[in-house]
Design an enzyme around this catalytic site. Structure first.
Site, PDB file in Angstrom:
ATOM      1  N   CYS A   1       7.403   4.477   5.650  1.00 41.17           N
ATOM      2  CA  CYS A   1       6.535   4.142   4.522  1.00 41.17           C
ATOM      3  C   CYS A   1       7.330   3.653   3.323  1.00 41.17           C
ATOM      4  O   CYS A   1       6.807   2.957   2.462  1.00 41.17           O
ATOM      5  CB  CYS A   1       5.687   5.342   4.120  1.00 41.17           C
TER       6      CYS A   1
ATOM      7  N   CYS B   1      -1.395   8.641   6.993  1.00 38.42           N
ATOM      8  CA  CYS B   1      -2.749   8.329   6.557  1.00 38.42           C
ATOM      9  C   CYS B   1      -3.602   8.021   7.784  1.00 38.42           C
ATOM     10  O   CYS B   1      -3.113   7.450   8.765  1.00 38.42           O
ATOM     11  CB  CYS B   1      -2.729   7.140   5.606  1.00 38.42           C
TER      12      CYS B   1
ATOM     13  N   CYS C   1       0.827  -1.199   0.000  1.00 39.09           N
ATOM     14  CA  CYS C   1       0.000   0.000   0.000  1.00 39.09           C
ATOM     15  C   CYS C   1       0.865   1.255   0.000  1.00 39.09           C
ATOM     16  O   CYS C   1       0.670   2.162  -0.809  1.00 39.09           O
ATOM     17  CB  CYS C   1      -0.923  -0.024   1.219  1.00 39.09           C
ATOM     18  N   CYS C   2       1.837   1.302   0.894  1.00 39.93           N
ATOM     19  CA  CYS C   2       2.724   2.462   0.979  1.00 39.93           C
ATOM     20  C   CYS C   2       3.542   2.628  -0.294  1.00 39.93           C
ATOM     21  O   CYS C   2       3.776   3.748  -0.757  1.00 39.93           O
ATOM     22  CB  CYS C   2       3.661   2.321   2.174  1.00 39.93           C
TER      23      CYS C   2
ATOM     24  N   CYS D   1      -3.729   4.536   9.506  1.00 41.01           N
ATOM     25  CA  CYS D   1      -2.432   4.041   9.986  1.00 41.01           C
ATOM     26  C   CYS D   1      -1.780   4.982  10.990  1.00 41.01           C
ATOM     27  O   CYS D   1      -0.573   4.912  11.225  1.00 41.01           O
ATOM     28  CB  CYS D   1      -1.500   3.800   8.803  1.00 41.01           C
TER      29      CYS D   1
END
Length: 267
Positions: free
Chosen positions: A238, A210, A123-124, A213
């Protein structure tokens, strides 16, 4: 904080900027990167500012981006993997380079839940690392807001580092959390509203990312301990600052090209 710390950061930037172009400042619109932007603009008032935003950033971050962009006249350029530009950015004339969400959509499709709960590294990488690779493609120098006291992953950073074809400058590396808030207050710069929240148990937000998170933490914890809690990345990175985001065109070993004599600070 001591005025010596601020002057040292300004001297570092001024010396490092000699004959180094093109350059830019990355800003997440947390307390540290806003401080780094302000310092860099004191040396080069026209230095470009860019930001990597994601679809998971809290609405307060977008609102704060608009506020600081206007206050400091940043003319920020936002890079974002998304289907469409957030309305708040459109309404306030923020420049946005929208990147295709196809890879993220494909990766998300293989998971029952959101990708950030199933494969946080992926995702990161897709939402942050890929966009910054695009953002720095035409820069030789990147200024950021990393500090050595934020957490274990940043303790061994140098003030100026070369990774690939990109020179990274960390002007506030030796600032403390208290130094940052004092600098912003002294220069009449508002802080992100999440830093002002205090929870009944005493926890507060100390490092922002985010929304899914980012968690509040106690004062005795490291600042980044609230990031990615419960995952293998807890308190980590990240990937923006750990990947070689602009690979070298030549096989040249990593090296430092500029060194300033370190000072001891009485804080």
């Amino acid at each position: 904080m001591s005025t010596e710390k601020t002057q040292y950061a300004l001297n570092l930037l001024e010396s490092a900027f000699i004959n180094t172009k093109p350059r830019g400042v990355g800003c997440s619109f947390g307390k540290d990167s806003v401080t780094a932007v302000h310092l860099a603009r004191r040396i080069d008032p026209n230095i470009p500012v860019f930001s990597i935003m994601t679809i998971f950033k809290p609405k307060e971050t977008f609102e704060y981006l608009v506020e600081i962009n206007r206050l400091l006249n940043l003319d920020v350029l936002v890079y974002m993997v998304a289907e469409r530009v957030p309305q708040i950015l459109i309404d306030n004339g923020i420049k946005v380079e929208l990147l295709s969400p196809d890879n993220f959509r494909e990766a998300q499709g293989t998971h029952e839940n959101f990708l950030h709960t199933e494969d946080v590294d992926r995702c990161c990488h897709l939402l942050k690392v890929v966009p910054i690779q695009k953002a720095v493609a035409n820069y030789d120098v990147l200024i950021d807001g990393l500090r050595s006291s934020e957490g274990i992953t940043r303790q061994n950073l140098q003030e100026i580092e070369i990774t690939g074809d990109l020179t990274k400058i960390h002007p506030i590396l030796h600032f403390t959390e208290e130094d940052i808030f004092e600098y912003l207050k002294k220069n009449d710069i508002p802080i992100h509203p999440w830093y002002l929240k205090t929870f009944p148990d005493g926890k507060r937000y100390r490092s922002l990312g985010c929304a899914p998170c980012t968690r509040p933490i106690f004062d005795h914890e490291s600042e980044r301990d609230g990031r990615w809690q419960g995952s293998k990345k807890e308190g980590g990175e990240c990937g923006i600052h750990t990947n070689q985001i602009k690979p070298s065109k030549q096989n040249i070993p990593l090296q430092k090209t500029f060194v300033m004599e370190k000072q001891d600070y009485n804080c």
